[in-house]
Each structure stands twice: as C-alpha cells, then as structure tokens.
Design a protein around this motif. Structure first.
Motif, PDB file in Angstrom:
ATOM      1  N   GLU A  14       0.807  -1.217   0.000  1.00 17.33           N
ATOM      2  CA  GLU A  14       0.000   0.000   0.000  1.00 17.33           C
ATOM      3  C   GLU A  14       0.843   1.271   0.000  1.00 17.33           C
ATOM      4  OE1 GLU A  14      -3.308   2.116   2.828  1.00 17.33           O
ATOM      5  OE2 GLU A  14      -3.250  -0.065   2.735  1.00 17.33           O
ATOM      6  N   SER A  15       1.892   1.323   0.797  1.00 15.63           N
ATOM      7  CA  SER A  15       2.717   2.531   0.881  1.00 15.63           C
ATOM      8  C   SER A  15       3.928   2.432  -0.045  1.00 15.63           C
ATOM      9  CB  SER A  15       3.217   2.736   2.317  1.00 15.63           C
ATOM     10  OG  SER A  15       4.077   3.857   2.369  1.00 15.63           O
ATOM     11  N   VAL A  16       4.183   3.519  -0.749  1.00 14.81           N
ATOM     12  CA  VAL A  16       5.338   3.567  -1.647  1.00 14.81           C
ATOM     13  C   VAL A  16       6.357   4.615  -1.185  1.00 14.81           C
ATOM     14  CG1 VAL A  16       4.062   2.681  -3.632  1.00 14.81           C
ATOM     15  CG2 VAL A  16       4.184   5.152  -3.243  1.00 14.81           C
ATOM     16  N   ALA A  17       6.204   5.088   0.060  1.00 11.98           N
ATOM     17  CA  ALA A  17       7.038   6.184   0.558  1.00 11.98           C
ATOM     18  C   ALA A  17       8.533   5.875   0.493  1.00 11.98           C
ATOM     19  CB  ALA A  17       6.636   6.547   1.985  1.00 11.98           C
ATOM     20  N   GLU A  18       8.948   4.704   0.880  1.00 13.26           N
ATOM     21  CA  GLU A  18      10.378   4.369   0.866  1.00 13.26           C
ATOM     22  C   GLU A  18      10.931   4.329  -0.554  1.00 13.26           C
ATOM     23  OE1 GLU A  18      12.608   4.143   3.386  1.00 13.26           O
ATOM     24  OE2 GLU A  18      10.936   4.867   4.610  1.00 13.26           O
ATOM     25  N   ALA A  19      10.171   3.776  -1.462  1.00 12.92           N
ATOM     26  CA  ALA A  19      10.610   3.703  -2.857  1.00 12.92           C
ATOM     27  C   ALA A  19      10.707   5.100  -3.460  1.00 12.92           C
ATOM     28  CB  ALA A  19       9.641   2.845  -3.669  1.00 12.92           C
ATOM     29  N   VAL A  20       9.706   5.928  -3.201  1.00 14.12           N
ATOM     30  CA  VAL A  20       9.721   7.289  -3.721  1.00 14.12           C
ATOM     31  C   VAL A  20      10.864   8.079  -3.089  1.00 14.12           C
ATOM     32  CG1 VAL A  20       8.404   9.443  -3.888  1.00 14.12           C
ATOM     33  CG2 VAL A  20       7.285   7.252  -4.347  1.00 14.12           C
ATOM     34  N   ALA A  21      11.133   7.842  -1.810  1.00 11.20           N
ATOM     35  CA  ALA A  21      12.256   8.511  -1.152  1.00 11.20           C
ATOM     36  C   ALA A  21      13.569   8.157  -1.845  1.00 11.20           C
ATOM     37  CB  ALA A  21      12.307   8.131   0.323  1.00 11.20           C
ATOM     38  N   ASP A  22      13.723   6.927  -2.268  1.00  9.19           N
ATOM     39  CA  ASP A  22      14.928   6.528  -3.001  1.00  9.19           C
ATOM     40  C   ASP A  22      15.043   7.293  -4.322  1.00  9.19           C
ATOM     41  OD1 ASP A  22      15.638   4.781  -0.995  1.00  9.19           O
ATOM     42  OD2 ASP A  22      15.063   2.966  -2.095  1.00  9.19           O
ATOM     43  N   ALA A  23      13.922   7.457  -5.007  1.00 14.73           N
ATOM     44  CA  ALA A  23      13.926   8.190  -6.282  1.00 14.73           C
ATOM     45  C   ALA A  23      14.251   9.658  -6.066  1.00 14.73           C
ATOM     46  CB  ALA A  23      12.565   8.053  -6.967  1.00 14.73           C
ATOM     47  N   VAL A  24      13.645  10.264  -5.071  1.00 11.34           N
ATOM     48  CA  VAL A  24      13.890  11.684  -4.798  1.00 11.34           C
ATOM     49  C   VAL A  24      15.335  11.905  -4.365  1.00 11.34           C
ATOM     50  CG1 VAL A  24      13.237  13.642  -3.327  1.00 11.34           C
ATOM     51  CG2 VAL A  24      11.464  12.200  -4.359  1.00 11.34           C
ATOM     52  N   ALA A  25      15.893  10.961  -3.637  1.00 10.70           N
ATOM     53  CA  ALA A  25      17.308  11.071  -3.247  1.00 10.70           C
ATOM     54  C   ALA A  25      18.202  11.124  -4.480  1.00 10.70           C
ATOM     55  CB  ALA A  25      17.696   9.910  -2.344  1.00 10.70           C
ATOM     56  N   VAL A  26      17.916  10.304  -5.474  1.00 11.44           N
ATOM     57  CA  VAL A  26      18.683  10.321  -6.725  1.00 11.44           C
ATOM     58  C   VAL A  26      18.590  11.694  -7.373  1.00 11.44           C
ATOM     59  CG1 VAL A  26      18.760   9.414  -9.085  1.00 11.44           C
ATOM     60  CG2 VAL A  26      18.503   7.835  -7.154  1.00 11.44           C
TER      61      VAL A  26
END
Length: 99
Positions: A14-26
């Motif tokens: 349900e949550s994609v926060a960690e994955a999106v955080a990885d993308a934003v870090a890039v």
C-alpha cells in the motif's frame, strides 16, 4: 528542459514512501534544480542529464517491486534556463495583476 515525473513501484504494498524517497534522493543528489510536490518531482537541465536522472530514479524504485509505473511530462524549450522558478513567477504575477 523541464521534466515533471512520477515514479512508483507496482506490487510493493500500500505505501510507496520508501521507494519514492529513493527516487527523490537520486534527483537531489544529481545537483540539478528540482522540486518535489505531493504527486510529482520536477527537474531542470539538459536532455541527456535530465533523462539520466529519471532513468536512475526509476531504477531505484524498481528495486522495491516487480514492476514500475513512470509518468513523465517535458517542456523542451532550447535556450531557456531557470524556468523551474520563472514559470511560477510569471503565473503569480499574472494572478496578482488580476487583483
């Protein structure tokens, strides 16, 4: 070139926060001008460097699921820089002039 994109894993729960955080870090580590809102990340630069960052951000999200959804919109306007802020400033001026 301005690019607005949204990238998320499919099949990661349900949550994609960690994955999106990885993308934003890039994106942030790229050093290119960028901004993240609730639904999109905007980035500004030359075609090759922007698309490389989008690809790497997508790869980072891909490690969180078996499939990735990528939505991308680009404003390709050669010879213009600083548009990440300038476009918003022009909009705000136009709104203020109405008041």
């Amino acid at each position: 070139m301005l690019v607005a994109f949204s990238v998320a894993p499919l099949g990661a729960g349900e949550s994609v926060a960690e994955a999106v955080a990885d993308a934003v870090a890039v994106v942030r580590e790229s050093g290119l001008p960028n901004r993240t809102s609730a639904m999109f990340t905007e980035i500004e630069g030359e075609w090759e460097e922007v698309m490389d960052v989008v690809r790497r951000a997508t790869d980072a999200v891909g490690r969180h699921g078996h499939r990735v959804s990528l939505v991308l919109k680009a404003d390709i306007r050669p010879g213009h820089v600083g548009e990440l802020d300038a476009k918003v400033e022009r909009l705000e001026r136009a709104i203020a002039e109405r008041g």
